[in-house]
Write an enzyme that holds these catalytic residues in place. Structure first.
Site, PDB file in Angstrom:
ATOM      1  N   GLU A 165       0.830  -1.210   0.000  1.00  0.00           N
ATOM      2  CA  GLU A 165       0.000   0.000   0.000  1.00  0.00           C
ATOM      3  C   GLU A 165       0.862   1.257   0.000  1.00  0.00           C
ATOM      4  OE1 GLU A 165       0.711   1.639   2.930  1.00  0.00           O
ATOM      5  OE2 GLU A 165       1.769  -0.190   3.556  1.00  0.00           O
ATOM      6  N   GLU A 198       4.456  -0.608   1.787  1.00  0.00           N
ATOM      7  CA  GLU A 198       4.643  -0.833   0.353  1.00  0.00           C
ATOM      8  C   GLU A 198       4.505  -2.300  -0.056  1.00  0.00           C
ATOM      9  OE1 GLU A 198       8.365   0.705  -1.071  1.00  0.00           O
ATOM     10  OE2 GLU A 198       8.015   2.725  -0.287  1.00  0.00           O
TER      11      GLU A 198
END
Length: 356
Positions: A175, A318
């Site tokens: 994300e 991430e």
């Protein structure tokens, strides 16, 4: 809960316990003491149960990085400005972020999805699935409507379906969204009824004063929106983010397609918690990669019922921790495929491993 989502959830099946037992029996015949490879053996058995195949093979691997902005950033809860979200999305697409480096190392692909960035973005490698231009400020009202949350979940489910058709069989959650630790902390506080002080961490590295402010903003958002702790979709809509909703869909989609889904850090685990409340059977398809430094992550994992395989003191997000776990998962399957059995190697077994 919208009917279409209910239909999809009802299609999620329990893992295949016969395949789990077959994998367990095979592992016990390998040239090692029973259970001596610890979590590698547990992963191998879980993958067998997920796929229904005693010794499954991994196809293509993808980390799905959902990106969105958060209106709550207006409250000054992050050390970074919201513009960083869109800048990092382009960094992902150009291959320059940490998750890109680690994905290349793991021979995996980064699938970057604009599900709610507060800017028009274009890039040949970007998956444009924008539900809206960022959430609203949850400290002033609901972050999004229930319909928007549902739409974002559907984006995740449909993306997994699309990638599975292309030969991807192992997925990870990632994300990007400035402000998303605030949304995740709020979700954790409501769904687990934890005190806010135990769910809120420093996110991008805020100081003590801003940390107290962040806690106060979350408390205000919860008091204002009155989310129903027994309705995860309501909590997600009122306090969550579009990328969290999208990852919820990715997790549900993986379960629907009987694919393992590797959960990354704090924000990904907030999505996993929502998914576990919406569809409890989805938990069996989740693999926890690591325990983040972010305060509250351990509580999140315990609430879901997951045990992380790595403790690396990471807090980047991430999908970095999840991608690091890919080679370990593949190693578990190599043990199943390549290790000799006692019979084939001519090695004597202990008394409790023999039939006589």
């Amino acid at each position: 809960m919208p009917t279409s989502l209910e239909t999809m959830i009802s299609a999620i099946q329990p893992i295949n316990l016969d395949a789990v037992q077959a994998a367990s029996d095979h592992l016990d015949q390998l040239t090692k003491p029973p259970g001596s490879l610890g979590k590698l053996e547990e992963i191998a058995k879980q993958l067998a149960g997920i796929t229904g195949i005693t010794v499954p093979k991994i196809g293509k691997k993808a980390v799905i990085v959902m990106a969105a902005d958060h209106g709550v950033c207006e409250e000054g809860i992050s050390a970074f400005p919201s513009e960083v979200t869109q800048q990092m999305v382009l960094n992902f697409c150009s291959g320059g972020a940490a998750v890109n480096v680690l994905a290349r190392h793991a021979n995996a692909d980064v699938v970057c999805v604009d599900i709610g960035v507060n800017a028009p973005l274009e890039h040949p490698l970007l998956y444009s699935r924008k539900v809206r231009f960022g959430t609203a400020n949850m400290a002033k009202g609901p972050a999004m409507t229930e319909q928007e949350a549902h739409q974002a979940i559907q984006v995740g489910i449909q993306l997994v379906e699309e990638l599975a058709a292309q030969g991807y069989t192992l997925f990870a959650t990632g994300e990007m969204g400035i402000g998303n630790t605030t949304a995740s902390s709020a979700i954790l506080a409501v769904l687990t009824e934890e005190e806010i002080k135990h769910t809120v961490g420093r996110g991008t590295g805020i100081d003590d004063e801003r940390l107290q402010h962040k806690q106060a903003v979350i408390a205000r958002a919860i008091e204002l929106n009155q989310p129903d702790k027994d309705n995860a979709l309501d909590v997600l809509a009122k306090l969550g983010g579009l990328e969290i909703a999208g990852l919820t869909g990715v997790i549900l989609g993986a379960a629907l397609h009987r694919c393992p889904i590797v959960i990354d850090g704090f924000i990904s685990s907030a999505a996993a918690l929502v998914a576990s409340r919406i569809a409890p059977l989805s938990v069996s398809y989740m693999i926890a990669s690591h325990q983040s430094q972010e305060k509250g992550h351990e509580r999140l994992l315990k609430a879901i019922g997951l045990s992380p395989m790595l403790h690396m003191d990471m807090r980047l997000g991430e999908g970095t921790g999840a991608v690091l776990a890919f080679p370990i998962i593949e190693a578990a399957l190599k043990i199943m495929m390549e290790m000799a059995t006692f019979a084939s190697a001519g090695v004597s077994q202990t008394d409790n491993q023999t039939d006589s």
